[in-house]
Design an enzyme around this catalytic site. Sequence first.
Site, PDB file in Angstrom:
ATOM      1  N   ASP A  38      72.768  72.280 -54.449  1.00  0.00           N
ATOM      2  CA  ASP A  38      72.071  73.386 -55.121  1.00  0.00           C
ATOM      3  C   ASP A  38      70.601  73.367 -54.714  1.00  0.00           C
ATOM      4  OD1 ASP A  38      70.893  75.209 -56.819  1.00  0.00           O
ATOM      5  OD2 ASP A  38      71.324  74.109 -58.656  1.00  0.00           O
ATOM      6  N   GLU A  80      47.914  58.523 -37.382  1.00  0.00           N
ATOM      7  CA  GLU A  80      47.380  57.265 -37.918  1.00  0.00           C
ATOM      8  C   GLU A  80      47.164  57.465 -39.417  1.00  0.00           C
ATOM      9  OE1 GLU A  80      43.778  56.633 -35.757  1.00  0.00           O
ATOM     10  OE2 GLU A  80      44.799  55.964 -33.932  1.00  0.00           O
ATOM     11  N   GLU A 140      46.573  56.576 -43.267  1.00  0.00           N
ATOM     12  CA  GLU A 140      45.922  55.580 -44.122  1.00  0.00           C
ATOM     13  C   GLU A 140      46.429  55.738 -45.548  1.00  0.00           C
ATOM     14  OE1 GLU A 140      41.719  55.618 -41.589  1.00  0.00           O
ATOM     15  OE2 GLU A 140      41.972  56.924 -43.335  1.00  0.00           O
ATOM     16  N   GLU A 176      41.803  48.803 -43.952  1.00  0.00           N
ATOM     17  CA  GLU A 176      40.875  49.886 -43.632  1.00  0.00           C
ATOM     18  C   GLU A 176      39.537  49.692 -44.360  1.00  0.00           C
ATOM     19  OE1 GLU A 176      39.645  52.334 -42.153  1.00  0.00           O
ATOM     20  OE2 GLU A 176      41.139  52.689 -40.589  1.00  0.00           O
ATOM     21  N   GLU A 211      46.048  50.739 -42.987  1.00  0.00           N
ATOM     22  CA  GLU A 211      46.505  51.661 -41.951  1.00  0.00           C
ATOM     23  C   GLU A 211      47.580  50.975 -41.120  1.00  0.00           C
ATOM     24  OE1 GLU A 211      44.785  53.510 -37.803  1.00  0.00           O
ATOM     25  OE2 GLU A 211      43.534  53.794 -39.588  1.00  0.00           O
ATOM     26  N   HIS A 225      44.498  60.785 -38.862  1.00  0.00           N
ATOM     27  CA  HIS A 225      44.063  61.216 -37.540  1.00  0.00           C
ATOM     28  C   HIS A 225      45.299  61.406 -36.668  1.00  0.00           C
ATOM     29  CE1 HIS A 225      40.421  58.503 -38.644  1.00  0.00           C
ATOM     30  NE2 HIS A 225      40.359  59.671 -39.253  1.00  0.00           N
ATOM     31  N   ARG A 270      33.172  59.683 -33.744  1.00  0.00           N
ATOM     32  CA  ARG A 270      34.171  59.786 -34.802  1.00  0.00           C
ATOM     33  C   ARG A 270      33.738  60.695 -35.950  1.00  0.00           C
ATOM     34  NH1 ARG A 270      38.123  55.588 -34.198  1.00  0.00           N
ATOM     35  NH2 ARG A 270      37.635  54.356 -32.350  1.00  0.00           N
ATOM     36  N   GLU A 320      42.469  63.663 -30.380  1.00  0.00           N
ATOM     37  CA  GLU A 320      42.691  63.147 -31.729  1.00  0.00           C
ATOM     38  C   GLU A 320      42.059  64.129 -32.710  1.00  0.00           C
ATOM     39  OE1 GLU A 320      41.470  59.261 -34.487  1.00  0.00           O
ATOM     40  OE2 GLU A 320      40.431  59.704 -32.614  1.00  0.00           O
ATOM     41  N   ARG A 327      40.978  64.844 -36.239  1.00  0.00           N
ATOM     42  CA  ARG A 327      40.637  63.851 -37.254  1.00  0.00           C
ATOM     43  C   ARG A 327      40.627  64.372 -38.692  1.00  0.00           C
ATOM     44  NH1 ARG A 327      38.722  59.130 -35.713  1.00  0.00           N
ATOM     45  NH2 ARG A 327      37.286  58.912 -37.467  1.00  0.00           N
TER      46      ARG A 327
END
Length: 469
Positions: free
Chosen positions: A51, A130, A132, A211, A219, A268, A338, A357, A359
């Site tokens: 259902d 990645e 966390e 982290e 992480e 990321h 970063r 990447e 982020r």
Amino acid sequence: MTAKEVLELAKKNKVAVVDLKFVDLIGTWQHFSIPVEEMTEGLFKDGSGFDGSSIRGWRAINNSDMLAIPDPKSACMDPFAAVPTLSLICNVVDPVTRENYDRDPRYIAQKAEQHLKSTKIGDVSYWGPEAEFFIFDQARYDQTSHSSYYFIDSEEGIWNAGHDGVNLGSKIRHKEGYFPVAPTDTQQDIRSEMILEMQKAGMMVEKHHHEVATAGQAEIDIRFDTLVSTADKMMMYKYIVKNVAKRHNKTVTFMPKPIFGDNGSGMHTHQSIWKEGKPLFAGKEYAGISQLCLYYIGGILKHAKALAALTNPTTNSYKRLTPGFEAPVLLAYSSRNRSAGIRIPMYSPSPKAKRIEVRFPDPTSNPYLAFSAMLMAGLDGIENKINPGEPADKDLYDLEPEEAAKIPTMPGSLDEALVALEKDHEFLLKGGVFSEDLLESWIAYKRTKEVDAMRLRPHPYEYFLYYDA
């Protein structure tokens, strides 16, 4: 793995129960189980009924019958069941038309992969998230008409430095949790257990570590794979992480910002496109990337505000997306930097390692929808040759105000992101990957169940600010 091979795997492991899992619109696994005797080769074609009316964002009660059709390639042993249990991830199908259900997030991801091939730009995309998360010793919270609170605790939390009783010190100070060894890092063994369970489930793990934040932020990085396969693995990733923590009488949250005054949790997301075995993001442009990759970046940056409604889909997401906590709120790209929304990793000179990447996503996102949406934005950038502008190699948080004002930013709230998605979603509709119906359902759910629900309730800090007004 074929259906026949799944039956052999079940026999080899003396399986008694088969667990059929599928993902709801919001991104949570749902499941039901059948005796192993019910798992025939026909199950992989005909499916098993359920259902769908009680699943978030799905069918109404008058049109609720659904079929879960297992994907034999997803088969693995469930590491947490007391009896031998085989786990299978399913696609959801309409029992009358036999068509894939258009609100099944896994089907959307499959369509995104097919759309990539249809464009002739590439034939496969690779994804490496990645994620966390926090491992807490305690999490209490409640909301009533006359009260509201949350309380989380961790033996690592710096607030326990002066705790009366048995206290051995070595607490992690705010923003100093990156890579300490034991005894400061108290969760080495738990994370190791998590990755061993992931390996048993067929996942390749690259590394795990503590982290930046205090109180058990962690992480675990898994090896990149194709879009649908990586989304499947992210669902298993969460399942394993949460259940290993429970074994140790601890609890995990993927909330982006569960602690005030310290770093939040992101996801990321590394991504690239290949064609006929060749990496299309490698070239001779900035940081060793190709012009095609620059256009892909241009598409991500252009549509980032709309993407946020899918990659950062909770009100809590925007507690993380604030300047000063390594949060990538500025929509720029860079190698190494970063603080930019998109980074070009420089770990290896190999063309095969060339990727971008992104982020800003966080792990509350539904990975099937988030990965698909980013792919569609990048492809739109390639098709329309969207110029991402010049790279930003400065520390973006140290820019002069006039210079910083020229760089676009992520939305400041989920409501802003939903408005952006309403205005900018044509790129998601290409190839029939997303539908107007699904996006309208997503926006309506998020607005009524989350944005408005938060807006209606007094916040405890408002009492601190305004009670004596």
